[in-house]
Each structure stands twice: as structure tokens, then as C-alpha cells.
Design a protein around this motif. Structure first.
Motif, PDB file in Angstrom:
ATOM      1  N   VAL A 134       5.927 -31.143  93.813  1.00  0.00           N
ATOM      2  CA  VAL A 134       5.621 -30.417  92.578  1.00  0.00           C
ATOM      3  C   VAL A 134       6.626 -30.880  91.517  1.00  0.00           C
ATOM      4  CG1 VAL A 134       4.538 -28.421  93.645  1.00  0.00           C
ATOM      5  CG2 VAL A 134       7.020 -28.449  93.361  1.00  0.00           C
ATOM      6  N   ILE A 135       6.138 -30.953  90.266  1.00  0.00           N
ATOM      7  CA  ILE A 135       6.938 -31.535  89.183  1.00  0.00           C
ATOM      8  C   ILE A 135       6.850 -30.649  87.939  1.00  0.00           C
ATOM      9  CG2 ILE A 135       7.095 -33.521  87.598  1.00  0.00           C
ATOM     10  CD1 ILE A 135       5.939 -35.258  89.873  1.00  0.00           C
ATOM     11  N   SER A 136       7.960 -30.587  87.229  1.00  0.00           N
ATOM     12  CA  SER A 136       7.966 -29.899  85.938  1.00  0.00           C
ATOM     13  C   SER A 136       8.809 -30.700  84.948  1.00  0.00           C
ATOM     14  CB  SER A 136       8.530 -28.482  86.080  1.00  0.00           C
ATOM     15  OG  SER A 136       8.605 -27.851  84.813  1.00  0.00           O
ATOM     16  N   LYS A 137       8.501 -30.507  83.669  1.00  0.00           N
ATOM     17  CA  LYS A 137       9.281 -31.177  82.630  1.00  0.00           C
ATOM     18  C   LYS A 137      10.379 -30.277  82.074  1.00  0.00           C
ATOM     19  CE  LYS A 137       5.475 -34.273  81.436  1.00  0.00           C
ATOM     20  NZ  LYS A 137       4.635 -34.843  80.371  1.00  0.00           N
ATOM     21  N   GLU A 138      10.560 -29.168  82.745  1.00  0.00           N
ATOM     22  CA  GLU A 138      11.644 -28.247  82.402  1.00  0.00           C
ATOM     23  C   GLU A 138      12.538 -28.052  83.631  1.00  0.00           C
ATOM     24  OE1 GLU A 138      12.184 -26.994  79.469  1.00  0.00           O
ATOM     25  OE2 GLU A 138      10.334 -27.743  78.551  1.00  0.00           O
ATOM     26  N   PRO A 139      13.873 -28.040  83.465  1.00  0.00           N
ATOM     27  CA  PRO A 139      14.749 -27.753  84.614  1.00  0.00           C
ATOM     28  C   PRO A 139      14.456 -26.359  85.150  1.00  0.00           C
ATOM     29  CG  PRO A 139      16.012 -28.570  82.730  1.00  0.00           C
ATOM     30  CD  PRO A 139      14.638 -28.262  82.223  1.00  0.00           C
ATOM     31  N   ARG A 140      14.615 -26.183  86.445  1.00  0.00           N
ATOM     32  CA  ARG A 140      14.414 -24.853  87.019  1.00  0.00           C
ATOM     33  C   ARG A 140      15.087 -24.765  88.375  1.00  0.00           C
ATOM     34  NH1 ARG A 140       8.505 -23.548  89.161  1.00  0.00           N
ATOM     35  NH2 ARG A 140       9.782 -22.265  90.553  1.00  0.00           N
ATOM     36  N   LYS A 141      15.377 -23.559  88.797  1.00  0.00           N
ATOM     37  CA  LYS A 141      15.920 -23.316  90.125  1.00  0.00           C
ATOM     38  C   LYS A 141      14.765 -23.105  91.095  1.00  0.00           C
ATOM     39  CE  LYS A 141      20.337 -23.273  89.091  1.00  0.00           C
ATOM     40  NZ  LYS A 141      21.287 -24.260  89.693  1.00  0.00           N
ATOM     41  N   MET A 142      15.022 -23.434  92.336  1.00  0.00           N
ATOM     42  CA  MET A 142      13.995 -23.208  93.358  1.00  0.00           C
ATOM     43  C   MET A 142      14.528 -22.193  94.353  1.00  0.00           C
ATOM     44  SD  MET A 142      11.819 -25.952  95.564  1.00  0.00           S
ATOM     45  CE  MET A 142      10.123 -25.539  95.996  1.00  0.00           C
ATOM     46  N   SER A 143      13.849 -21.073  94.424  1.00  0.00           N
ATOM     47  CA  SER A 143      14.280 -20.007  95.333  1.00  0.00           C
ATOM     48  C   SER A 143      13.885 -20.354  96.767  1.00  0.00           C
ATOM     49  CB  SER A 143      13.632 -18.680  94.938  1.00  0.00           C
ATOM     50  OG  SER A 143      12.226 -18.739  95.171  1.00  0.00           O
ATOM     51  N   ARG A 144      14.464 -19.605  97.690  1.00  0.00           N
ATOM     52  CA  ARG A 144      14.114 -19.779  99.097  1.00  0.00           C
ATOM     53  C   ARG A 144      12.625 -19.498  99.316  1.00  0.00           C
ATOM     54  NH1 ARG A 144      16.963 -16.622 104.217  1.00  0.00           N
ATOM     55  NH2 ARG A 144      15.620 -17.504 105.844  1.00  0.00           N
ATOM     56  N   GLU A 145      12.112 -18.486  98.632  1.00  0.00           N
ATOM     57  CA  GLU A 145      10.690 -18.150  98.766  1.00  0.00           C
ATOM     58  C   GLU A 145       9.806 -19.294  98.251  1.00  0.00           C
ATOM     59  OE1 GLU A 145       7.480 -14.708  97.359  1.00  0.00           O
ATOM     60  OE2 GLU A 145       9.547 -14.672  96.614  1.00  0.00           O
ATOM     61  N   ASP A 146      10.216 -19.899  97.137  1.00  0.00           N
ATOM     62  CA  ASP A 146       9.459 -21.022  96.585  1.00  0.00           C
ATOM     63  C   ASP A 146       9.424 -22.208  97.559  1.00  0.00           C
ATOM     64  OD1 ASP A 146       8.888 -19.671  94.290  1.00  0.00           O
ATOM     65  OD2 ASP A 146      10.476 -20.605  93.088  1.00  0.00           O
ATOM     66  N   SER A 147      10.587 -22.503  98.147  1.00  0.00           N
ATOM     67  CA  SER A 147      10.643 -23.639  99.078  1.00  0.00           C
ATOM     68  C   SER A 147       9.794 -23.375 100.316  1.00  0.00           C
ATOM     69  CB  SER A 147      12.090 -23.940  99.470  1.00  0.00           C
ATOM     70  OG  SER A 147      12.651 -22.884 100.232  1.00  0.00           O
ATOM     71  N   GLU A 148       9.736 -22.109 100.750  1.00  0.00           N
ATOM     72  CA  GLU A 148       8.911 -21.762 101.902  1.00  0.00           C
ATOM     73  C   GLU A 148       7.422 -21.906 101.580  1.00  0.00           C
ATOM     74  OE1 GLU A 148      10.191 -17.863 103.000  1.00  0.00           O
ATOM     75  OE2 GLU A 148      11.938 -18.580 104.139  1.00  0.00           O
ATOM     76  N   ILE A 149       7.050 -21.528 100.353  1.00  0.00           N
ATOM     77  CA  ILE A 149       5.655 -21.697  99.923  1.00  0.00           C
ATOM     78  C   ILE A 149       5.277 -23.176  99.918  1.00  0.00           C
ATOM     79  CG2 ILE A 149       4.102 -21.520  97.930  1.00  0.00           C
ATOM     80  CD1 ILE A 149       5.510 -18.866  97.256  1.00  0.00           C
TER      81      ILE A 149
END
Length: 398
Positions: A134-149
Motif C-alpha cells: 500500500v502506498i501514500s503520498k503523505e507520510p503516516r504512521k502504521m499502527s499494529r492493527e493496520d499492519s495486521e490488516i
């Protein structure tokens, strides 16, 4: 710490590319299940772009893409080389500030990549075909829940990829069955009408008629054997091996199988030497074990030259019965030994009198022996040195 030489890495990459090609995914049309998964990932993780990508020798090809029009890019242009080498999540939360990516053209150029998260598409054999990213043109943090998804959706992607390969292999196997059956039934089927016509022409020659009738009988029995092996293989593939266990005199069973095969051996001038200890007892399914021994003895006859010897032995040991079938035939090569007991495998040896084989017999034998709690193995000194097949069965102790 384990270090790898450049040659090691090249070898691993060659195997990875070979595995990728075996999956037959490159340059295939879009498929709804994959497209739904990239859309789902983008929506759940609130990113504009999600891709299922495959890393080829010189390109990165997109099997499915959401939020992107490009179908492929040059391999050197993407971040995917790093992702495909990763064992787990490859994460860049701000590519412009990350030393791994800050100078990359996707970051410094007009595309403006800032956030990149990918899980490798790892096969059962441990090779990474590519990545789900997955890619974005804005910096962002990735939560544990996001990584699991992201990981869970990657797992679904790989499950679909493996199912796709299984379906492909199954279709190829079914085609092989059809081709094998057609080929193996063609010759005996051709023999029958030809011999029938000859009988009409030679009906005043009883000796010739008898010979033709024998040939028709042999051709018919060959077809019956081929059909039996195909049916037996089909039932085993469906896990339908049912054993009717009883106390058996193995010496008598093997002796009877040898007697039944004597006419086949005599036609080729072969001599079967049978030896056994008296009344060797075991628990087993009489019909299934009869099929095991008959297959091994028949193979010895089929693949041995004319006027040679075949040795069939029954021996006892403290915990098992040993049945040996040894011939003076064409032997087994190193490659043969690797492929023994696999379905539809044609070994280097060829029948010596025009007999036919489905390539199923030894795989059936192995399944039946193992169903009895036994094992089968083969020995050969090499090409032209004969072969010995040995079956071990648990000994009946009461």
C-alpha cells in the motif's frame, strides 16, 4: 551470522524467478478476487494506492492495482526489490526522511511517494514472488492493527495464488490421465480387430486361430489392467483405501501370485525362482496384498530381457515380513530413484516385449503397503544392473 556470496544470491534469485514462472501469473488478465482485495486494503487502511505486484527479472508487473493506471515498471524504478527480499513487513513511514529511500526517484520525482508498506508474497517453498503493498503520498504512521490488516489480506492473496496453482496442476494432471489412457488403450484396442480379421482368414488353421485368440486375450487383459490401475488410483486420490484385515499366510499368497504369472514369464523365456520360509503369517487385506505382489512380479517380467531370471523371496525378521522381487533387468538410474513411486512417472526402463504401462502401478503399490503399516523400497546398482524391490510388512505375533 550467516553470510551469502554473490554467487549464492544469484542462485537464490534464479530459483525465485523459476518459481515465479511456475505459478503462471505474469501477463495474465485481471481477476476479480485480486481486484477486490486491493480495493479492500486501500479502503480499510485509508490509502490511495494498493498493489499486488510480481517481481520479474527486469520488471515489476502488477497483477492487481487500485488507484494506479500503470501496468508495470522497470525493476530498478521501484522499491519492491527491498520488499521482495524481506522476510516480514517492509515499512517506510516517511520516504523523504528515510535513508533507505530518500534519494529514490519515486520519492524525489513527480510521483512524490512518502509512505510505503509491503508484505512479501511468500510461497510454501519459501520464495517471494513479489509483494502486497500500500502506498501514500503523505507520510503516516502504521499502527499494529493496520499492519495486521495488511498481513491478513496478504495471506488471503497468497491463498488465492496457491489455489490458482493447484487448479492449474489439477487440470494438467487430468489431461495427463486422458493422454495416458488414450495412448495405453490404443495398441491393445487396435490388436483386437486385426486379430479377429486374421481369425476369419485363417479359420481352417486351428493352430493359427489358437495363437490369435491368445493374443486377443492378452490384449484384453492389458486393457483390464490399465483400467483397474486408473480406477484404483482415482479411489486412492479420494482417500478411499479400505482394508479388510485378516490373518494371512504370506508364503502361500506370494506363491500363488508367482504361479499366476508363470505363463507370462514362460512366453519370454524367463525363469521365476521362488523361495520362502514355511507359513509366514501376517495381518493384511488379501486382495490388496495380492495386487501389491502381482504388480511387482509383473513389472519384473515386463521390464526384464528375454531368457533371464527373476527371484521372489519371502523372509521373516523379529518384527516384520520381507518380500523381495529381484530381476536381471534394466536397473534404476539415479534419476529413476528420485521419481520412484510417483504417479504417472515413466522411468528409464522400457517394456521388453511391447507391454504397456500407465505409470501408476508403483504409486498404487506404495499407497497399499503404507496403508498396511509397512514400507517399500528399491535397490539397484545402476543402469543395466537389475533391480530389487522389497516390501516390509508387520509380522503377526499371535
Amino acid at each position: 551470522m550467516v553470510t551469502h556470496t554473490a554467487q549464492d544470491l544469484v542462485s537464490v534469485e534464479d530459483e525465485r524467478i523459476k518459481t515465479l514462472y511456475n505459478y503462471d501469473l505474469l501477463d495474465t488478465p485481471p481477476e476479480v478476487p485480486f481486484d477486490k482485495l486491493t480495493r479492500l486494503a486501500a479502503n480499510l487502511l485509508k490509502v490511495p494506492i494498493a498493489i499486488i505486484l510480481l517481481v520479474d527479472k527486469e520488471r515489476i508487473w502488477f497483477k492487481s492495482k487500485y488507484g494506479l493506471e500503470t501496468r508495470q515498471i522497470d525493476r530498478e524504478e521501484g522499491l519492491c526489490d527491498s520488499a521482495v527480499l524481506a522476510e516480514d513487513l517492509y515499512l517506510v513511514e516517511n520516504a523523504a526522511a528515510d535513508p533507505r529511500t530518500m534519494g529514490h526517484r519515486l520519492v524525489t520525482g513527480t510521483f512524490g511517494l512518502r509512505f510505503y508498506a509491503a508484505y512479501p508474497l511468500k510461497t510454501r517453498d519459501g520464495y517471494n514472488l513479489g509483494a502486497f503493498c500500500v502506498i501514500s503520498k503523505e507520510p503516516r504512521k502504521m499502527s499494529r492493527e493496520d499492519s495486521e490488516i495488511l498481513r491478513d489480506i496478504r495471506d488471503i492473496v497468497m491463498h488465492n495464488i496457491e489455489l490458482r496453482l493447484t487448479s492449474k496442476l489439477s487440470a494438467a494432471r487430468q489431461q495427463q490421465i486422458l493422454n495416458t489412457t488414450a495412448h495405453d488403450l490404443k495398441n491393445p484396442l487396435t490388436t483386437i480387430p486385426v486379430r479377429a480379421d486374421l481369425i476369419k482368414m485363417k479359420k481352417n488353421n486351428p493352430e493359427m486361430v489358437d495363437t490369435m485368440c491368445d493374443q486377443i486375450k492378452v490384449a484384453s487383459l492389458n486393457m483390464v489392467r490399465i483400467i483397474d490401475e486408473l480406477l484404483q488410483s482415482g479411489s486412492m486420490e479420494s482417500d478411499q483405501v479400505h482394508l479388510l484385515m485378516m490373518k494371512l499366510n504370506v508364503s502361500f499368497l506370494v506363491s500363488n501370485v508367482v504361479s499366476m504369472n508363470l505363463p507370462l514369464a514362460e512366453r519370454k523365456g524367463q525363469t521365476i525362482h521362488f523361495s520362502s520360509e514355511m507359513d509366514v503369517m501376517a495381518n493384511g487385506d488379501e486382495g490388496k496384498l495380492n495386487e501389491v505382489i502381482d504388480n511387482l512380479v509383473n513389472n519384473a517380467i515386463k521390464y526384464s530381457p528375454l531368457n533371464t531370471n527373476i527371484y521372489v523371496r519371502v523372509k521373516t525378521f523379529p518384527n516384520h515380513v520381507l518380500i523381495e522381487v529381484e530381476d536381471e533387468g534394466q536397473g534404476l538410474t539415479a534419476e529413476d530413484k528420485k521419481q520412484l513411486f510417483q504417479r504417472f512417472t515413466r522411468l528409464s526402463a522400457r517394456p521388453t516385449a511391447g507391454e504397456h504401462s500407465t505409470g501408476l502401478g508403483l504409486s498404487i503399490v506404495k499407497t497399499l503397503v503404507e496403508a498396511h503399516g509397512g514400507r517399500i523400497f528399491a535397490e539397484s546398482a545402476g543402469k543395466g544392473s537389475g533391480a530389487k524391490f522389497s516390501v516390509e510388512l508387520p509380522l503377526r505375533t499371535n
